[in-house]
Design a protein around this motif. Structure first.
Motif, PDB file in Angstrom:
ATOM      1  N   MET A 336      10.274   1.544   9.618  1.00 31.51           N
ATOM      2  CA  MET A 336       8.984   2.447   9.770  1.00 31.51           C
ATOM      3  C   MET A 336       8.504   1.961  11.264  1.00 31.51           C
ATOM      4  N   VAL A 337       7.361   2.654  11.725  1.00 29.99           N
ATOM      5  CA  VAL A 337       6.954   2.317  13.179  1.00 29.99           C
ATOM      6  C   VAL A 337       6.542   0.931  13.313  1.00 29.99           C
ATOM      7  N   ASP A 338       6.111   0.203  12.486  1.00 27.71           N
ATOM      8  CA  ASP A 338       5.847  -1.153  12.461  1.00 27.71           C
ATOM      9  C   ASP A 338       5.525  -1.940  11.211  1.00 27.71           C
ATOM     10  N   ASP A 339       5.242  -3.310  11.442  1.00 31.09           N
ATOM     11  CA  ASP A 339       5.394  -3.964  10.189  1.00 31.09           C
ATOM     12  C   ASP A 339       4.086  -3.391   9.320  1.00 31.09           C
ATOM     13  N   ALA A 340       3.178  -3.353   9.888  1.00 27.06           N
ATOM     14  CA  ALA A 340       1.893  -2.968   9.172  1.00 27.06           C
ATOM     15  C   ALA A 340       1.585  -1.803   8.346  1.00 27.06           C
ATOM     16  N   ALA A 341       2.541  -0.707   9.043  1.00 21.43           N
ATOM     17  CA  ALA A 341       2.666   0.559   8.278  1.00 21.43           C
ATOM     18  C   ALA A 341       3.759   0.326   7.044  1.00 21.43           C
ATOM     19  N   ALA A 342       4.568  -0.433   7.092  1.00 21.01           N
ATOM     20  CA  ALA A 342       5.451  -0.632   5.890  1.00 21.01           C
ATOM     21  C   ALA A 342       4.685  -1.494   4.754  1.00 21.01           C
ATOM     22  N   GLN A 343       3.917  -2.478   5.196  1.00 21.59           N
ATOM     23  CA  GLN A 343       3.184  -3.154   4.182  1.00 21.59           C
ATOM     24  C   GLN A 343       1.962  -2.566   3.771  1.00 21.59           C
ATOM     25  N   ARG A 344       1.557  -1.498   4.231  1.00 20.81           N
ATOM     26  CA  ARG A 344       0.624  -0.783   3.742  1.00 20.81           C
ATOM     27  C   ARG A 344       1.327   0.327   2.708  1.00 20.81           C
ATOM     28  N   VAL A 345       2.440   0.969   3.092  1.00 26.15           N
ATOM     29  CA  VAL A 345       2.971   1.674   1.939  1.00 26.15           C
ATOM     30  C   VAL A 345       3.316   0.772   0.801  1.00 26.15           C
ATOM     31  N   ALA A 346       3.986  -0.484   0.812  1.00 27.30           N
ATOM     32  CA  ALA A 346       4.490  -0.953  -0.204  1.00 27.30           C
ATOM     33  C   ALA A 346       3.040  -1.902  -0.988  1.00 27.30           C
ATOM     34  N   GLY A 347       2.291  -1.829  -0.335  1.00 20.14           N
ATOM     35  CA  GLY A 347       0.887  -2.256  -1.027  1.00 20.14           C
ATOM     36  C   GLY A 347       0.299  -1.004  -1.979  1.00 20.14           C
ATOM     37  N   TRP A 348       0.423   0.168  -1.344  1.00 25.38           N
ATOM     38  CA  TRP A 348       0.122   1.468  -2.317  1.00 25.38           C
ATOM     39  C   TRP A 348       0.772   1.402  -3.420  1.00 25.38           C
ATOM     40  N   ALA A 349       2.061   1.171  -3.135  1.00 28.19           N
ATOM     41  CA  ALA A 349       3.010   1.384  -4.333  1.00 28.19           C
ATOM     42  C   ALA A 349       2.640   0.190  -5.556  1.00 28.19           C
ATOM     43  N   GLN A 350       2.179  -1.095  -5.001  1.00 28.64           N
ATOM     44  CA  GLN A 350       1.889  -1.918  -5.850  1.00 28.64           C
ATOM     45  C   GLN A 350       0.530  -1.846  -6.775  1.00 28.64           C
ATOM     46  N   GLN A 351      -0.108  -1.143  -5.904  1.00 23.59           N
ATOM     47  CA  GLN A 351      -1.684  -0.594  -6.361  1.00 23.59           C
ATOM     48  C   GLN A 351      -1.269   0.524  -7.561  1.00 23.59           C
ATOM     49  N   ALA A 352      -0.356   1.423  -7.369  1.00 24.11           N
ATOM     50  CA  ALA A 352      -0.188   2.276  -8.372  1.00 24.11           C
ATOM     51  C   ALA A 352       0.490   1.848  -9.621  1.00 24.11           C
ATOM     52  N   VAL A 353       1.474   0.802  -9.510  1.00 20.51           N
ATOM     53  CA  VAL A 353       2.082   0.223 -10.536  1.00 20.51           C
ATOM     54  C   VAL A 353       0.931  -0.440 -11.333  1.00 20.51           C
ATOM     55  N   ALA A 354      -0.196  -1.129 -10.653  1.00 24.28           N
ATOM     56  CA  ALA A 354      -1.191  -1.946 -11.407  1.00 24.28           C
ATOM     57  C   ALA A 354      -1.975  -0.835 -12.019  1.00 24.28           C
ATOM     58  N   GLY A 355      -2.141   0.353 -11.794  1.00 24.02           N
ATOM     59  CA  GLY A 355      -2.670   1.523 -12.665  1.00 24.02           C
ATOM     60  C   GLY A 355      -2.030   2.354 -13.621  1.00 24.02           C
ATOM     61  N   GLY A 356      -0.809   1.604 -13.752  1.00 28.44           N
ATOM     62  CA  GLY A 356       0.255   2.424 -14.916  1.00 28.44           C
ATOM     63  C   GLY A 356       1.141   3.011 -14.444  1.00 28.44           C
ATOM     64  N   ALA A 357       1.613   3.161 -13.119  1.00 32.27           N
ATOM     65  CA  ALA A 357       2.793   3.891 -12.929  1.00 32.27           C
ATOM     66  C   ALA A 357       3.927   2.791 -13.068  1.00 32.27           C
ATOM     67  N   VAL A 358       5.268   3.507 -12.851  1.00 28.32           N
ATOM     68  CA  VAL A 358       6.289   2.729 -12.878  1.00 28.32           C
ATOM     69  C   VAL A 358       7.250   2.878 -11.622  1.00 28.32           C
ATOM     70  N   LEU A 359       7.484   1.549 -11.007  1.00 25.18           N
ATOM     71  CA  LEU A 359       8.411   1.437  -9.687  1.00 25.18           C
ATOM     72  C   LEU A 359       9.848   1.713 -10.078  1.00 25.18           C
ATOM     73  N   THR A 360      10.216   2.783  -9.917  1.00 29.53           N
ATOM     74  CA  THR A 360      11.610   2.975 -10.756  1.00 29.53           C
ATOM     75  C   THR A 360      12.643   2.777  -9.534  1.00 29.53           C
ATOM     76  N   LEU A 361      12.349   2.261  -8.251  1.00 26.56           N
ATOM     77  CA  LEU A 361      13.303   2.025  -7.231  1.00 26.56           C
ATOM     78  C   LEU A 361      12.731   1.666  -5.995  1.00 26.56           C
ATOM     79  N   GLY A 362      13.241   0.676  -5.458  1.00 28.88           N
ATOM     80  CA  GLY A 362      12.761   0.245  -4.076  1.00 28.88           C
ATOM     81  C   GLY A 362      11.423  -0.616  -3.966  1.00 28.88           C
ATOM     82  N   GLY A 363      10.605  -0.647  -3.047  1.00 26.10           N
ATOM     83  CA  GLY A 363       9.545  -1.628  -3.131  1.00 26.10           C
ATOM     84  C   GLY A 363       9.794  -2.497  -2.175  1.00 26.10           C
ATOM     85  N   ALA A 364      10.977  -3.101  -1.873  1.00 29.18           N
ATOM     86  CA  ALA A 364      11.299  -4.466  -1.275  1.00 29.18           C
ATOM     87  C   ALA A 364      11.077  -3.982   0.503  1.00 29.18           C
ATOM     88  N   LEU A 365      10.549  -4.943   1.031  1.00 25.67           N
ATOM     89  CA  LEU A 365      10.285  -5.012   2.451  1.00 25.67           C
ATOM     90  C   LEU A 365      11.046  -5.911   3.134  1.00 25.67           C
TER      91      LEU A 365
END
Length: 493
Positions: A336-365
């Motif tokens: 991605m364009v920089d570390d901050a952008a990648a960290q933001r997206v990974a953080g949003w994924a974790q927030q969704a999982v905390a809200g009941g979603a399932v991380l079926t693939l990826g998420g690693a930085l």
């Protein structure tokens, strides 16, 4: 200058991107380094525009506009055709610059340069079509005995503010259409892609464009704001976030604006869809350029009866994508364009999982590289559903009723483009009518664009349409000529 910019091809070379102001390349001033998000070293350097540089560019523009207005449409078209050829010839060199500055895979960069060539060719064709009309004034009593004609005249000074995610082609759209219209253009390049921007400007100049055709300034939002507020600027074309677009409009005041802003594009997969084909398309277009596109596949709504099947096939397809070095011709997903952008997206994924979603693939930085991520069943109010992700993440959600899923898609504040997989013509027409978007792609994902077809959004996705013909309308003004007591229509009432 094009040869100089593209000459440094060694692994550790730093590409220098000067400004182009008042007909000359400028290297005086404070140089800023661009760190390549994958290589994690300085890959390019640019001269930040000072207040004096901005003032010089603005002062030069009105006279340059006069010169450009005298350039015939035929000559403009010839230059654009030469630029299209040059884009094809230098395709690999500029794609490499994009990979260095942005971490965008070579295959995507090469595809972008193919689009640059197409865009310049379409702009050339549209330059040859600029004209006017004879108005039917004698159809009304007060018009009898008179003649009225119009033609499209250049607006004068155009300002193009370009984004980082497609720095070559989106600059080609703005600069190519403005040049075709007969304007002078001030380009404010994205700080993340200064060398790529300089290469496209140098390419147009090398193709025969007059020095008065373009100026190039580097810098951040302060430079863009100062240029937006400049009195000589007649029209502004901006591509970027909705928040920055609001700031552009505020700084511009009473100027003509073309704003292509954000999105969180939805794709709907109906129960009659070819699921393997739909999943392949969504996998390919959800993670190209690491999802950093305003129409990238972000939300996929799948009919519940096919949901599990689709999710399985999508996961298999995404696992097959090659992630890594953007300079490797086989890489599908770079950084991605920089570390901050990648960290933001990974953080949003974790927030969704905390809200009941399932991380079926990826998420690693790994630095600025986010492994392609699939999040299944996020809450309707999760950030990855309601905000623009602009990253290597796709959310998959189930739906039961077609009318309901259309209404769900429309709850977004954005409305740029949507995708629909179905064979049902009734659903296609209904979706085209009911979805609050600027474009609908049928049997394709949201992430598909033809550069000669009108493109743009509604709601917070902006206004105006980015295709050469429509952009030339924005970059020109209608001038009317009224001939009193001289009629081609006859004098008798």
């Amino acid at each position: 200058m094009l040869e100089t910019i593209l000459a440094t091809r060694t692994a550790d070379a730093v590409v220098e991107a000067p400004s182009y102001i008042a007909g000359r390349w400028v290297t005086d001033g404070t140089w800023h380094d661009r760190q390549g998000p994958y290589l994690r070293r300085t890959v390019s350097r640019s001269v930040a525009a000072s207040e004096q540089d901005i003032a010089a560019a603005v002062a030069y523009a009105p006279a340059a506009a006069k010169t450009m207005a005298r350039l015939s449409p035929a000559r403009r078209a010839e230059v654009l055709e030469a630029a299209a050829l040059a884009a094809s010839v230098r395709r690999d060199d500029i794609a490499r610059l994009i990979a260095l500055e942005l971490g965008k895979p070579l295959k995507d960069g090469r595809g972008e340069l193919d689009r640059v060539a197409d865009t310049f060719l379409v702009c050339a064709a549209e330059a040859r079509q600029i004209g006017g009309e004879v108005l039917p004034v004698a159809g009304f009593a007060r018009g009898v005995g008179n003649t009225a004609l119009t033609y499209r005249a250049p607006a004068g000074v155009a300002l193009a503010i370009t984004p980082f995610n497609a720095p070559a082609n989106l600059l080609a759209h703005k600069l190519g259409a403005s040049f075709a219209a007969g304007n002078t253009t001030i380009v404010k390049a994205p700080p993340q892609a200064p060398a790529t921007s300089a290469a496209i400007v140098a390419l147009l100049l090398a193709a025969g464009a007059p020095a008065e055709a373009v100026q190039l300034l580097h810098g951040g939002g302060d430079v863009g704001a100062a240029l937006c507020a400049a009195d000589p600027v007649a029209v502004i074309s901006f591509t970027g976030s909705a928040e920055t677009g609001t700031a552009v409009a505020r700084a511009a005041g009473a100027k003509r604006l073309v704003l292509e802003l954000g999105g969180n594009a939805a794709t709907i997969v109906c129960e009659d869809a070819d699921i393997p084909a739909a999943a392949r398309v969504c996998a390919r277009t959800g993670y190209s350029n690491s999802g950093q596109s305003c129409i990238s596949v972000q939300r996929i709504y799948v009919h519940r009866s096919r949901y599990d099947e689709f999710l399985d096939v999508l996961s298999t397809e995404v696992k097959g994508l090659k992630v890594g070095d953007p300079l490797d011709p086989d890489t599908d997903v770079g950084s991605m364009v920089d570390d901050a952008a990648a960290q933001r997206v990974a953080g949003w994924a974790q927030q969704a999982v905390a809200g009941g979603a399932v991380l079926t693939l990826g998420g690693a930085l790994d630095g600025a590289t986010l492994q392609p991520t699939i999040v299944a069943g996020p809450a309707p109010d999760a950030d990855i559903v309601i905000r623009e992700v602009f990253g290597a993440l796709v959310a998959v959600l189930a739906y039961d009723d077609f009318d309901d899923v259309l209404a769900t898609c429309n709850t977004s504040r954005f409305g740029l483009q949507a995708g629909l997989f179905t064979r049902d013509i009734g659903r296609i027409i209904t979706a085209w009518r009911e979805l609050e978007v600027g474009g609908l792609v049928v049997n394709g994902s949201s992430n598909f664009r033809l550069d000669h077809v009108p493109f743009g959004g509604v709601k917070d996705s902006g206004f105006g349409r980015e295709a050469p013909r429509q952009m030339i309308e924005d970059y020109t003004v209608i001038k009317t000529l009224l001939l009193r007591d001289m009629s081609i229509w006859g004098q008798t009432r």
